[in-house]
Design an enzyme around this catalytic site. Sequence first.
Site, short mmCIF file in Angstrom:
data_model
loop_
_atom_site.label_atom_id
_atom_site.label_comp_id
_atom_site.label_asym_id
_atom_site.label_seq_id
_atom_site.Cartn_x
_atom_site.Cartn_y
_atom_site.Cartn_z
N GLU A 21 0.82 -1.22 0.00
CA GLU A 21 0.00 0.00 0.00
C GLU A 21 0.85 1.27 0.00
O GLU A 21 0.32 2.36 -0.18
CB GLU A 21 -0.90 0.03 1.24
CG GLU A 21 -1.95 -1.05 1.27
CD GLU A 21 -2.91 -0.87 2.43
OE1 GLU A 21 -2.50 -1.18 3.57
OE2 GLU A 21 -4.04 -0.41 2.20
N TYR A 52 -18.32 25.15 -0.71
CA TYR A 52 -18.01 23.71 -0.70
C TYR A 52 -16.97 23.34 -1.75
O TYR A 52 -16.26 22.35 -1.59
CB TYR A 52 -19.26 22.84 -0.79
CG TYR A 52 -20.31 23.22 -1.79
CD1 TYR A 52 -20.09 23.10 -3.14
CD2 TYR A 52 -21.56 23.69 -1.36
CE1 TYR A 52 -21.06 23.44 -4.07
CE2 TYR A 52 -22.54 24.02 -2.27
CZ TYR A 52 -22.30 23.91 -3.63
OH TYR A 52 -23.27 24.25 -4.53
N GLU A 72 -7.78 6.29 10.53
CA GLU A 72 -8.03 7.11 11.72
C GLU A 72 -7.15 8.37 11.72
O GLU A 72 -7.60 9.46 12.09
CB GLU A 72 -7.76 6.30 13.00
CG GLU A 72 -8.81 5.24 13.32
CD GLU A 72 -8.56 3.89 12.65
OE1 GLU A 72 -7.84 3.83 11.63
OE2 GLU A 72 -9.11 2.88 13.15
N LYS A 98 -12.38 3.02 2.27
CA LYS A 98 -11.37 2.52 1.34
C LYS A 98 -12.08 1.54 0.41
O LYS A 98 -12.33 0.39 0.80
CB LYS A 98 -10.28 1.77 2.11
CG LYS A 98 -8.93 2.42 2.13
CD LYS A 98 -7.93 1.45 2.76
CE LYS A 98 -6.66 2.19 3.06
NZ LYS A 98 -5.63 1.29 3.63
#
Length: 125
Positions: A21, A52, A72, A98
């Site tokens: 990864e 936005y 996190e 993910k």
Amino acid sequence: MDKIFLHGMQAQTLIGVYEWERQNKQTIVFDLDIGIETPQVPTDDIGTTVHYGDVCARVRADVAARDFLLLESLAEHVARFLFESFDKIVWLRLRLCKPGILPDVREVGVEIERSRPAPLGRVSD
Ligand SMILES: Nc1nc2c(c(=O)[nH]1)N=C([C@H](O)[C@@H](O)CO)CN2
């Protein structure tokens, strides 16, 4: 408090605990709800709210230039970044997914909810 939301916003960042990864950025899907100070008098002025499009562009640019191990950590970083970048944001909820990371699981991710930290008082306060 009024809310603005960006749901299904995709952003690229380097993230993950496994070596495979760490080679390439991955797409993370953001569901972001932002609570903003409500103007005392209703206006039709973009300057009284949070644009936005700016939120989307700033978050994408920021996370593209960083790397994280855990979702996190990414969520906590983005929460702080948003409070620092947009002074009208008073609260947020952020859900990060993910896509496709676990077989036979529709969505995997984390969700956090944060309020703007109170400003530090003076020592004499
Ligand atoms: N609570 C978490 N668990 C896991 C995370 C994470 O970010 N938070 N990440 C991984 C791996 O990086 C995953 O993307 C590959 O399976 C595993 N667990």
